[in-house]
Design a protein around this motif. Structure first.
Motif, mmCIF file in Angstrom:
data_model
loop_
_atom_site.group_PDB
_atom_site.id
_atom_site.type_symbol
_atom_site.label_atom_id
_atom_site.label_comp_id
_atom_site.label_asym_id
_atom_site.label_seq_id
_atom_site.Cartn_x
_atom_site.Cartn_y
_atom_site.Cartn_z
ATOM 1 N N ASP A 42 0.669 -1.472 -0.241
ATOM 2 C CA ASP A 42 0.223 0.150 -0.372
ATOM 3 C C ASP A 42 1.424 1.108 0.515
ATOM 4 N N VAL A 43 2.063 1.311 0.702
ATOM 5 C CA VAL A 43 2.934 2.739 0.538
ATOM 6 C C VAL A 43 3.431 2.753 -0.633
ATOM 7 N N ALA A 44 4.041 1.349 -1.227
ATOM 8 C CA ALA A 44 4.410 1.375 -2.425
ATOM 9 C C ALA A 44 3.215 1.903 -3.912
ATOM 10 N N LEU A 45 2.770 1.664 -3.593
ATOM 11 C CA LEU A 45 1.175 2.437 -4.687
ATOM 12 C C LEU A 45 1.121 3.932 -3.783
ATOM 13 N N MET A 46 0.725 3.999 -2.880
ATOM 14 C CA MET A 46 1.095 5.687 -2.546
ATOM 15 C C MET A 46 1.662 6.504 -3.327
ATOM 16 N N ARG A 47 3.194 5.521 -3.217
ATOM 17 C CA ARG A 47 4.662 6.744 -3.637
ATOM 18 C C ARG A 47 4.107 5.996 -5.344
ATOM 19 N N GLU A 48 3.990 5.350 -6.070
ATOM 20 C CA GLU A 48 3.215 5.804 -7.692
ATOM 21 C C GLU A 48 2.192 6.578 -8.009
ATOM 22 N N LEU A 49 1.497 7.124 -6.994
ATOM 23 C CA LEU A 49 0.660 7.862 -6.955
ATOM 24 C C LEU A 49 1.031 9.494 -6.743
ATOM 25 N N GLY A 50 2.550 9.718 -6.102
ATOM 26 C CA GLY A 50 2.464 11.145 -5.883
ATOM 27 C C GLY A 50 2.141 10.815 -3.711
ATOM 28 N N ILE A 51 1.777 10.158 -3.509
ATOM 29 C CA ILE A 51 1.184 10.931 -2.374
ATOM 30 C C ILE A 51 2.367 11.472 -1.410
ATOM 31 N N GLY A 52 1.697 12.839 -0.878
ATOM 32 C CA GLY A 52 2.753 13.525 -0.700
ATOM 33 C C GLY A 52 2.892 13.450 1.501
ATOM 34 N N THR A 53 1.754 13.432 2.098
ATOM 35 C CA THR A 53 0.781 12.895 2.980
ATOM 36 C C THR A 53 0.270 12.026 3.400
ATOM 37 N N TYR A 54 0.170 11.324 4.024
ATOM 38 C CA TYR A 54 -0.371 10.088 4.346
ATOM 39 C C TYR A 54 -1.379 10.198 5.272
ATOM 40 N N ARG A 55 -2.429 10.488 6.027
ATOM 41 C CA ARG A 55 -3.140 10.184 7.255
ATOM 42 C C ARG A 55 -3.649 9.477 7.332
ATOM 43 N N PHE A 56 -2.797 8.454 8.173
ATOM 44 C CA PHE A 56 -3.912 7.134 9.006
ATOM 45 C C PHE A 56 -4.086 7.325 10.578
ATOM 46 N N SER A 57 -5.224 5.971 10.926
ATOM 47 C CA SER A 57 -4.630 6.623 12.275
ATOM 48 C C SER A 57 -4.688 5.267 13.231
ATOM 49 N N VAL A 58 -4.722 5.564 14.705
ATOM 50 C CA VAL A 58 -3.800 3.871 15.340
ATOM 51 C C VAL A 58 -4.672 3.608 15.892
ATOM 52 N N SER A 59 -4.537 2.163 16.082
ATOM 53 C CA SER A 59 -5.874 1.142 17.104
ATOM 54 C C SER A 59 -5.341 1.250 18.328
ATOM 55 N N TRP A 60 -6.199 1.961 18.926
ATOM 56 C CA TRP A 60 -5.596 2.001 20.225
ATOM 57 C C TRP A 60 -5.812 0.924 21.519
ATOM 58 N N ALA A 61 -6.882 -0.062 21.179
ATOM 59 C CA ALA A 61 -6.920 -1.323 20.956
ATOM 60 C C ALA A 61 -5.994 -2.349 20.800
ATOM 61 N N ARG A 62 -4.857 -1.958 19.862
ATOM 62 C CA ARG A 62 -3.720 -2.812 19.227
ATOM 63 C C ARG A 62 -2.403 -2.229 19.713
ATOM 64 N N VAL A 63 -2.253 -1.154 20.770
ATOM 65 C CA VAL A 63 -1.626 -0.659 21.438
ATOM 66 C C VAL A 63 -2.032 -0.612 22.289
ATOM 67 N N MET A 64 -2.974 -0.697 22.721
ATOM 68 C CA MET A 64 -3.029 -0.891 24.832
ATOM 69 C C MET A 64 -4.600 -1.763 24.413
ATOM 70 N N PRO A 65 -4.179 -3.501 24.262
ATOM 71 C CA PRO A 65 -5.446 -3.594 24.529
ATOM 72 C C PRO A 65 -7.026 -3.717 24.897
ATOM 73 N N ASP A 66 -6.687 -3.809 26.379
ATOM 74 C CA ASP A 66 -7.599 -3.403 27.393
ATOM 75 C C ASP A 66 -7.350 -1.762 27.971
ATOM 76 N N GLY A 67 -7.687 -1.105 26.845
ATOM 77 C CA GLY A 67 -7.402 -0.059 26.826
ATOM 78 C C GLY A 67 -5.994 1.027 27.536
ATOM 79 N N ARG A 68 -4.745 0.485 28.888
ATOM 80 C CA ARG A 68 -5.186 0.552 29.509
ATOM 81 C C ARG A 68 -3.155 0.052 29.648
#
Ligand code: GBH
Length: 488
Positions: A65-91
């Protein structure tokens, strides 16, 4: 005759996504459930009965997906972080969850793409929902801890941070309308959620600033709001003008006033209190508004559509009847998101609509940007960035019936082109608009509508996970390369 509209030098071009909508890997590497994982298990909650266990499988296909963005010339990629991936129980921090975002940011750096990180795009850890979610004030402090943990690992490599995406949705659609996770329909819960979300923003900004200062870094920090432009059906009717004031208040000013002026708009608090018995002020403690109103560096503007509204002459004085709470065939409660102004009617303008049923009127975006600059961000000396704009349209197969590279995608291209022309006009009229991020890079999970709506400039085949740039993606690549849009 065609016109070439040149954008300012350094204008940021890009695309946006959100974790729950694309990542999949719902249970991998220690990820906990979010409220959207939980909602997907509730029969009837998602239109096509789908879930987000796999979604676009971006968790595994990120390098592609990053390679695809590069081909399209995307300069800024806005994504979000999953809180539950980083903190499974929120803490407690799950380092394996943070690893994914660390790898993503490294890949983006290699591709010359600037990461724009959103900390919260609606996927609260389910464990925190079990403790009340955004109705519980403690969630705001836990969010600040989460922000700090993400900064500890990724700070220094991320130039732009957004605390919240569209707190109107995470409060009103989630706790008042019953439409989004956790699917509640209680106006008092919703106003508590509004305040606790904004408080979470304020506390997170404070933590991020402290950490950045200690590290000698100065990232841009802000938040993203969703806006409407509310037009009175009959500008000479007092009831219609009042309806427009209410919708503007509930959707726009309820969020911009505390963030930029450190105060809630009194008329909106009054509408919610008298119309629905929902008293937001009850949740505000001393010091909260100072935190919420602390300076930010950029305002993210998500825009899809404006609307024309009408009132009922007698309605503002007599309380709305309660038929507003409906239960669907699964026993799910639903009601209007317009707390205390449920009786305001939306009046079709006879404009073309996207597959979401949303009206297409690009000039609404021009009006919005000019107004935000005049009333809020201009005086604060900060730029606006369109952090989401785009449209859902079904696939338009080519002559042979295939959705292959550059398959025709005229409606989406026209939508984006005309909205970019509106951004250009707003800039000419003095609005400080610094970038445009299209929603979305990929077709993805459209929340309660599942995979039934396609917002991507890149097509996703959910059977094979194959990505295919649509004609709009190739058109957008040329826009980015030229730093200009050509209109007809
Ligand atoms: C965004 O929300 C989200 O950030 C993103 O995740 C999502 O996929 C994307 O938009 C597309 O939906 O009153 O019928 O005119 C958009 C939120 C869009 C909320 C327009 C209210 C008004 C619909 N909003 N909407 S209507």
């Amino acid at each position: 005759m065609s016109h070439r509209l040149d954008f300012p030098r350094g204008f940021r071009w890009g695309a946006a996504t959100a974790a729950a909508q694309i990542e999949g890997a719902g249970r991998e590497d220690g990820k906990g459930d979010s409220i959207w994982d939980a909602l997907c298990r509730r029969p009837g909650a998602i239109a096509d009965g789908s879930d987000i266990e796999v979604a676009c499988d971006h968790y595994h296909r990120m390098p592609e997906d990053v390679a695809l963005m590069r081909e399209l010339g995307i300069g800024t990629y806005r994504f979000s972080v999953s809180w539950a991936r980083v903190m499974p129980d929120g803490r407690a921090v799950n380092p394996a969850g943070l690893d994914f975002y660390s790898r993503l940011i490294d890949r983006l750096a290699e591709a010359g793409i600037r990461p724009w990180l959103t900390l919260y795009h609606w996927d609260l850890p389910e464990r925190l929902q079990q403790a009340g979610g955004w109705v519980n004030r403690d969630t705001a402090s836990l969010f600040a801890d989460y922000a700090g943990a993400v900064y500890d690992r990724l700070g220094g490599r991320v130039p732009t941070w957004t605390t919240l995406n569209e707190p109107w949705c995470s409060s009103m659609l989630s706790y008042a309308a019953g439409e989004h996770a956790p699917g509640h329909a209680d106006p008092v819960e919703a106003v508590a959620a509004v305040h606790h979300l904004l408080l979470a923003h304020g506390k997170a900004v404070e933590v991020l600033r402290e950490k950045a200062a200690r590290a000698g870094e100065s990232p841009e920090i802000g938040l993203t709001l969703n806006f409407t432009v509310a037009h009175p059906a009959d500008p000479s009717s007092e009831a219609d003008r009042d309806a427009a004031r209410r919708i503007d208040g509930l959707r726009n000013r309820l969020f911009t006033d505390p963030v930029f002026r450190g105060e809630y708009p009194e008329d909106v608090l009054q509408d919610m209190r008298s119309g629905a018995g929902a008293d937001l002020a009850r949740f505000v403690r001393p010091g909260d508004l100072e935190l919420i109103g602390a300076p930010i560096d950029v305002l993210g503007v998500n825009f899809y559509n404006g609307e024309m509204v009408a009132g009922a002459a007698e309605a503002s004085s007599s309380p709305a009847p309660d038929p507003l709470v409906r239960h669907d065939r699964f026993g799910f409660p639903h009601r209007s998101a317009n707390i205390g102004s449920e009786w305001v009617r939306s009046v079709p303008r006879g404009l073309p609509r996207t597959d979401m049923g949303w009206e297409v009127e690009p000039d609404d975006l021009r009006q919005l940007l000019v107004r935000l600059h005049r009333d809020y961000t201009g005086p604060a000396g900060i730029p606006l960035v369109v952090t989401e704009n785009g449209a859902a349209y079904a696939d338009q197969p080519d002559a042979a019936g295939f959705v292959d590279d550059a398959a025709p995608d005229d409606s989406r291209t026209a939508y984006i082109r005309d909205h970019l022309a509106a951004v250009h006009r707003a800039i000419q009229e003095g609005a400080d608009v610094d970038g445009y991020l299209v929603w979305s890079l990929l077709d993805n999970f459209e929340w309660a509508l599942g995979y039934t709506k396609r917002f991507g400039i890149v097509h996703v085949d959910y059977e094979t996970q194959e990505r295919t740039p649509k004609a709009s993606a190739l058109w957008y690549r040329d826009v980015i390369a030229a730093n200009a849009v050509t209109t007809e």
